[in-house]
Write a protein that holds these residues in place. Structure first.
Motif, mmCIF file in Angstrom:
data_model
loop_
_atom_site.group_PDB
_atom_site.id
_atom_site.type_symbol
_atom_site.label_atom_id
_atom_site.label_comp_id
_atom_site.label_asym_id
_atom_site.label_seq_id
_atom_site.Cartn_x
_atom_site.Cartn_y
_atom_site.Cartn_z
ATOM 1 N N LEU A 272 26.423 192.454 87.797
ATOM 2 C CA LEU A 272 27.778 191.442 87.174
ATOM 3 C C LEU A 272 27.839 190.824 85.522
ATOM 4 O O LEU A 272 26.773 190.429 85.484
ATOM 5 C CB LEU A 272 28.741 189.811 87.689
ATOM 6 C CG LEU A 272 29.608 189.548 86.900
ATOM 7 C CD1 LEU A 272 30.435 190.128 87.585
ATOM 8 C CD2 LEU A 272 28.768 188.118 88.024
ATOM 9 N N PRO A 273 28.061 191.133 84.152
ATOM 10 C CA PRO A 273 27.763 191.335 82.951
ATOM 11 C C PRO A 273 28.341 189.713 82.600
ATOM 12 O O PRO A 273 29.464 189.377 83.361
ATOM 13 C CB PRO A 273 28.410 191.862 82.153
ATOM 14 C CG PRO A 273 29.701 192.222 83.096
ATOM 15 C CD PRO A 273 29.111 192.240 84.239
ATOM 16 N N TYR B 245 30.458 187.722 80.545
ATOM 17 C CA TYR B 245 32.124 188.376 79.429
ATOM 18 C C TYR B 245 33.061 187.332 78.505
ATOM 19 O O TYR B 245 32.321 186.245 78.915
ATOM 20 C CB TYR B 245 32.557 189.283 79.776
ATOM 21 C CG TYR B 245 33.566 188.827 81.336
ATOM 22 C CD1 TYR B 245 33.526 188.288 82.596
ATOM 23 C CD2 TYR B 245 35.102 188.478 80.358
ATOM 24 C CE1 TYR B 245 34.390 187.744 83.231
ATOM 25 C CE2 TYR B 245 35.756 187.204 81.497
ATOM 26 C CZ TYR B 245 35.158 187.272 82.671
ATOM 27 O OH TYR B 245 36.254 186.359 83.190
ATOM 28 N N GLY B 246 33.270 188.074 77.802
ATOM 29 C CA GLY B 246 34.016 186.399 77.437
ATOM 30 C C GLY B 246 33.972 186.271 75.337
ATOM 31 O O GLY B 246 33.750 187.563 75.077
ATOM 32 N N ALA B 247 34.518 185.384 74.392
ATOM 33 C CA ALA B 247 34.124 185.687 73.716
ATOM 34 C C ALA B 247 32.384 185.271 73.085
ATOM 35 O O ALA B 247 32.391 184.223 72.958
ATOM 36 C CB ALA B 247 34.740 183.561 73.712
#
Lengths: 359, 181
Positions: free
Chosen positions: B36-37, B39-41
Motif C-alpha cells: 500500500l503506497p 498517495y495523494g497531494a
C-alpha cells in the motif's frame, strides 16, 4: 496459473481489456488515475481499442453511451465527485437499456471532500444515483483478485441485462497491490440486432430515453422494473466467514469487510464467536440470504466507512428480527482491525453478549 | 506469521520501488502479500512511504497501525513513524542522512550509512537497495536471491548496468551488517 503483483486500479484496466472492453473515456481524478493511465497505454495496443481523455466527466459518460449503442464494450471510471457528474449519463444508459461498466473508487465526501478511502457513495450507487427511478448492478470487491474477477463479471452482467454495472471500491482498493490471477473471460453474448452500426438497406433503428407519451413512459418504467426484479432474484452474491457458530455477525463490504475479518480473528482468539456476512452485490442486496442468518443469530453489527448507509439495507433485510449495532468511520478515515475489536468488546461483550442497538 | 514493514523517505529516493520489489519477492516466496503506497497531494521532494504486509494467511488490513519494521531514508520519516513501531520491533536508518538518534530504546536500531556506501559504489541512487540488503540480512523476510530476481523484474526495462549496480549495492548493504536475527 500466472500470478502477477499489480495495483488495483491497473488490474481493473487489464481485466476490462481481457473482457473485451474496447472503448474507454475518462477524466482524471485521484485516487483512480492509474485506470485512465493504464487504458491510455494498453487500449491502443489491442485491435479496435480506443482511449479518450475527455474534456469532462459528463463528456466521458456520454461517449460511453455512444460506444455502447454502437455495440462496443465500453467503460468509464472516476471517483466520488466525478461519479456525481456522470449521473445524467448513467440515467440515460438505464433508460436506453445500454450496457456499460462504471468504476467508482470512492473518496471522502460530500462535496469535493478529500482523496482518502471512503464508502460514502453507497446510497448513490445502490439507488440508481441519477434521476427518474432506475437501478444499476453494483459490485463491491474486497480484494484485488475480486477486482479482476468482478470487473469481468460486470461486463457480462451489463450485457445480459442491458444495464449499467458499477464496481464500487475505494481509494485503498485502487492503490494497493496484491497478487492476482486473471481468469479466462467468457465469450461475449450480445445480439448484433441491438448494435447501431448504420441501417444500410434495412430499417432505421432508434435508441432513446425521451418518451413523451406518459402511458408509454409508464410502460417503459414497468418494463425496467420487471427486469430489476429478475436481477434481484437471481444475481445476489455474498460471502460468509466463520458464521457456523457465530453469536454475533458483522456485516461489512469492500475494505471494511477486510478490516472486519482481521477483527474477527482477534475476537475469536479472545473466545468470542463472531462471524462476517459480506455482500458482494450491493445492488441487488442479498436480502434473503442475510435474513436466513437471523434464524441463527440475534446480534448483528454493521460496519461501514460512512455514517451508516448499508445499515438501512440490513435493517430492511432483518425486519426487526435481530438487534443491529453500528460502527462507522466516514470522511476518509480507514479504521484498524484493533479499533473494531475494541468496538465489539464495548458494544457487545461488555453488555453481556447482547449488541447495543444503534438508534 | 504476519510481518508488516513500513518504508519511508523523500520522494525520489526509491522508497516505493524498493517496497514494490519486496512485495514482489514475498509473492514469489509464496506468501500472501499486500503493498500500500501513500498517495495523494504529494509534492516532489516531499515524503513518500509504503507499507508491505507479508503473511502465511489472508491479510485483513494492508495498513500497519503497528509495523514490525521501519526503514527510513530521511529524518522527517523517522520523526513521523518511529513511535508507531511495535514494541521490540526494528528500525533501519540511513545514517548518512538521518543524523539524529531514535527515541525508541525498546527497539533494535540498525544504522547503515547507505548514501555513503552508494557514493563509494559509484551511484548515489542505490541507497535504497543498500538499505534493503541490510534489511533482508537481519529479517530474512525474503531470501536474497528471490529479492534480487524480483528487483530485476520490477525494474523491468531499465538498463542492464543499472540492475548490475543495484546487485552490488544489495551485496554491500547485506555485508555491512554482521548480525542477523
Amino acid at each position: 496459473m500466472n500470478k502477477v503483483l499489480m495495483q488495483g486500479n491497473r488490474i481493473i484496466g487489464e481485466a476490462a481489456i481481457r473482457a473485451g472492453c474496447r472503448f474507454y473515456a475518462g477524466y482524471p481524478i485521484t485516487p483512480q488515475n492509474e485506470i485512465p493511465e493504464y487504458m491510455a497505454e494498453r487500449l491502443p495496443e489491442v485491435e479496435g481499442g480506443v482511449f479518450i481523455q475527455s474534456e469532462s466527466e459528463i463528456a466521458a459518460i456520454h461517449m460511453v453511451i455512444g460506444a455502447s449503442a454502437a455495440g462496443v464494450r465500453a467503460m468509464t471510471s472516476s471517483s466520488s465527485p466525478g461519479i456525481s457528474l456522470k449521473q445524467e449519463g448513467i440515467s440515460s444508459l438505464a433508460a436506453c437499456e445500454l450496457p456499460a461498466v462504471i468504476i467508482n473508487m470512492m473518496r471522502g465526501g460530500p462535496g469535493l471532500g478529500n482523496i482518502s478511502p471512503s464508502q460514502g457513495d453507497y446510497f448513490q450507487a445502490t439507488r440508481g444515483g441519477g434521476h427518474g427511478g432506475y437501478r444499476t448492478i453494483v459490485l463491491g470487491p474486497a480484494t484485488v483478485q475480486e477486482m479482476a474477477d468482478l470487473t469481468m463479471d460486470a461486463f457480462d452482467l451489463a450485457d445480459q441485462y442491458r444495464i449499467p454495472a458499477m464496481i464500487l471500491a475505494d481509494g485503498m482498493m485502487g492503490q494497493m497491490m496484491e497478487p492476482v490471477v486473471f481468469k479466462e473471460p467468457k465469450p461475449r453474448v450480445y445480439p448484433e440486432s441491438l448494435m447501431m452500426r448504420g441501417a444500410g438497406e434495412g430499417k432505421s433503428k432508434i435508441i432513446r430515453g425521451l418518451i413523451l407519451d406518459p402511458l408509454e413512459m409508464e410502460e417503459h418504467n414497468w418494463t425496467l422494473d420487471r427486469k430489476y426484479r429478475v436481477i434481484a432474484q437471481s444475481e445476489t452474491r455474498h460471502e460468509h466467514y466463520k458464521t457456523e457458530d457465530a453469536e454475533l455477525i458483522l456485516v461489512a463490504y469492500g475494505t471494511a469487510a477486510r478490516i472486519a475479518k482481521g477483527a474477527i480473528k482477534r475476537l475469536r482468539e479472545a473466545g468470542l464467536r463472531v462471524g462476517l456476512f459480506r455482500p458482494i452485490t450491493l445492488w441487488p442486496f442479498p436480502t434473503n440470504e442475510l435474513r436466513e442468518f437471523a434464524k441463527k443469530s440475534e446480534n448483528f453489527l454493521v460496519f461501514e466507512m460512512s455514517t451508516g448507509q448499508m445499515l438501512e439495507d440490513v435493517r430492511l433485510a432483518l425486519q426487526g428480527y435481530a438487534r443491529i449495532g453500528f460502527h462507522g468511520r466516514p470522511g476518509g478515515v480507514v479504521p484498524t482491525p484493533i479499533e473494531l475489536t475494541n468496538v465489539v468488546m464495548h458494544q457487545y461483550d461488555r453488555k453481556g453478549g447482547v449488541i447495543e442497538q444503534y438508534q | 506469521m504476519m510481518v508488516k514493514t513500513l518504508l519511508s523517505g523523500f520522494g525520489g529516493q526509491g522508497v516505493l520501488m524498493m517496497g514494490h520489489a519486496l512485495a514482489h519477492g514475498a509473492m514469489s516466496a509464496g506468501y500472501h502479500v499486500t503493498y500500500l503506497p501513500s498517495y495523494g497531494a504529494e509534492v516532489r521532494g516531499g515524503t513518500a512511504n509504503c507499507t508491505i504486509a507479508v503473511s502465511n494467511d489472508e491479510i485483513a488490513s494492508p495498513i500497519a497501525s503497528e509495523p514490525d519494521h521501519l526503514v527510513v531514508l530521511n529524518t522527517p520519516s523517522l520523526y513521523t513513524f518511529q513511535n508507531r513501531v511495535a514494541r521490540g520491533g526494528s528500525l533501519f536508518l540511513n545514517s548518512s542522512i538521518v543524523s539524529v538518534e531514535s527515541s525508541r530504546h525498546d527497539c533494535r536500531i540498525y544504522k547503515i550509512p547507505a548514501s555513503e556506501i552508494a557514493e563509494k559504489i559509484g551511484n548515489p541512487r542505490t541507497a535504497n537497495t543498500i538499505m534493503m540488503g541490510a534489511f533482508l540480512k537481519v529479517t530474512g523476510l525474503v531470501p536474497s536471491d528471490i529479492y534480487l530476481h524480483s528487483m530485476e523484474e520490477v525494474m523491468g526495462s531499465k538498463k542492464k548496468t543499472i540492475v548490475e549496480i543495484n546487485r552490488r549495492a544489495f551485496a554491500a548493504g547485506y555485508d555491512y551488517l554482521k548480525e542477523s536475527l
